[in-house]
Design an enzyme around this catalytic site. Sequence first.
Site, PDB file in Angstrom:
ATOM      1  N   GLU A 131      -4.919   7.041  18.265  1.00 26.85           N
ATOM      2  CA  GLU A 131      -4.939   5.312  18.248  1.00 26.85           C
ATOM      3  C   GLU A 131      -4.273   4.432  17.928  1.00 26.85           C
ATOM      4  OE1 GLU A 131      -6.691   5.253  13.611  1.00 26.85           O
ATOM      5  OE2 GLU A 131      -6.163   3.021  13.721  1.00 26.85           O
ATOM      6  N   ARG A 191      -1.171   7.113  15.483  1.00 27.38           N
ATOM      7  CA  ARG A 191      -1.765   7.996  14.805  1.00 27.38           C
ATOM      8  C   ARG A 191      -2.132   8.713  16.014  1.00 27.38           C
ATOM      9  NH1 ARG A 191      -4.279   5.164   9.521  1.00 27.38           N
ATOM     10  NH2 ARG A 191      -5.423   4.108  10.634  1.00 27.38           N
ATOM     11  N   ARG A 206      -7.197  -7.852  13.988  1.00 26.22           N
ATOM     12  CA  ARG A 206      -7.053  -6.787  14.691  1.00 26.22           C
ATOM     13  C   ARG A 206      -7.578  -5.619  15.143  1.00 26.22           C
ATOM     14  NH1 ARG A 206      -2.383  -6.443  18.518  1.00 26.22           N
ATOM     15  NH2 ARG A 206      -1.064  -4.544  18.189  1.00 26.22           N
ATOM     16  N   ARG A 234       7.932   7.615  -4.755  1.00 24.00           N
ATOM     17  CA  ARG A 234       7.583   8.436  -5.419  1.00 24.00           C
ATOM     18  C   ARG A 234       8.829   9.283  -5.649  1.00 24.00           C
ATOM     19  NH1 ARG A 234       2.553  10.889  -3.415  1.00 24.00           N
ATOM     20  NH2 ARG A 234       1.061   9.593  -4.357  1.00 24.00           N
ATOM     21  N   TYR A 294      -9.352  -7.212   3.548  1.00 30.09           N
ATOM     22  CA  TYR A 294      -8.698  -5.476   4.100  1.00 30.09           C
ATOM     23  C   TYR A 294      -9.125  -4.501   2.770  1.00 30.09           C
ATOM     24  CZ  TYR A 294      -5.176  -2.089   5.743  1.00 30.09           C
ATOM     25  OH  TYR A 294      -4.505  -1.193   6.850  1.00 30.09           O
ATOM     26  N   ARG A 340       1.151  -1.612   0.395  1.00 35.21           N
ATOM     27  CA  ARG A 340       0.046  -0.307  -0.259  1.00 35.21           C
ATOM     28  C   ARG A 340       1.192   1.333   0.382  1.00 35.21           C
ATOM     29  NH1 ARG A 340      -5.593  -0.569   2.708  1.00 35.21           N
ATOM     30  NH2 ARG A 340      -5.376   1.018   3.654  1.00 35.21           N
TER      31      ARG A 340
END
Length: 372
Positions: free
Chosen positions: A301, A281, A250, A177, A349, A173
């Site tokens: 989180e 995060r 999870r 770049r 997912y 994911r």
Amino acid sequence: ANKKYDYLIVGAGLFGSVFAHEMTKRNKKCLVIDKRNHLGGNVYCEEQEGINVHKYGAHIFHTNDKRIWDYVNQFAEFNNYINSPLSLSKGKLYNLPFNMNTFYQLWGTKTPEEARDIINKQIAKYGTKSPKNLEEQALSLAGKDIYETFIKEYTEKQWGKKAKELPAFIIKRLPVRFTFNNNYFNDKYQGIPIGGYNVIINGLLKGIDTKTNIDFFEDREQLELLADTVVYTGKMDEFFDYKYGQLEYRSLRFENELLGIDNFQGNAVVNYNDASYDFTRIIEHKHFEFGTQDKTIITREYPEAWDRSKEAYYPINNDENQKLFKKYKAESQTLKNVILGGRLAEYRYYDMHQIIASSLAKVEEISSNSNE
Ligand code: UDP
């Protein structure tokens, strides 16, 4: 049949809501039930101090599929929010995803050539041809510095397992770049629905019978009598009362805090890489909608182990779980008048656009079969 409904839809998340909407358009009678005290599943937002709080984790809509983009735009207007998270690592902030800004912050490199040179040397030294786990995958895609600064500790917190013991696909994911572009997603379309995700859910379920605070498993037999077909969007293993064993997930714990300041971190998403923080995060919800309120709400989180008393957020797609899932799946396909779909029932997912696509595909499959 002379039952009251054509479909009983168990779970009012995106899969169930899209399914109900589409079937209602096709003159089918639907009842949507949910065990929570609200509709919307995990995209549900709770308004507090004029801020839409993403109660079950941050949701940023993105897709490359114009059909799906047009579909959601029927129900809400989207703002031009672009996800550009930051990562805090050892006291320094970096841009994500890994791009020329990140490389400049890490190494001071100013050109793609300089950055590529460092990354390629590290890949040559630490990478492998066929990565067998997440650590090998990350080292082979991005090299050692990126892996150690942004990936290793974050991932181990997120999944509660060593990076060497995790499957490689999780990290696919994360793109690398060589432009100065902090847009996290590569997709053509992106944004947050103005007014929050509830606007979309309310639009989808408008005019459709819905009931909240109904636990399917507490009253299964009676509920099944209401409709010709059950569309179940909960956990696949729970549907079969875990008879072959339990799938692993999870979970997450969200700690919300209302602060008497107008801006806490200047960005909607800041990832905390280091293992010294238990959370992965901090989300500052107002920034998803460019909010100008006097106050702000932040959410830390915390990943946690899952058990049946907790919300199942992420499937753990290792070989063992996939094997078990396939067993349930095969059995589900022998059942008449039952459809299983969505993130939990498909044990995938999924992003939001994928769930919508999956629901639309299911509706089309059923409609074309019944026209034959
Ligand atoms: N990840 C990471 N560092 C980060 C963000 C993500 O190593 O700063 C890894 C981590 O393994 C995570 C995966 O990338 O499980 C996917 O993260 P993303 O934030 O894209 O997915 P989400 O958790 O929002 O579904």
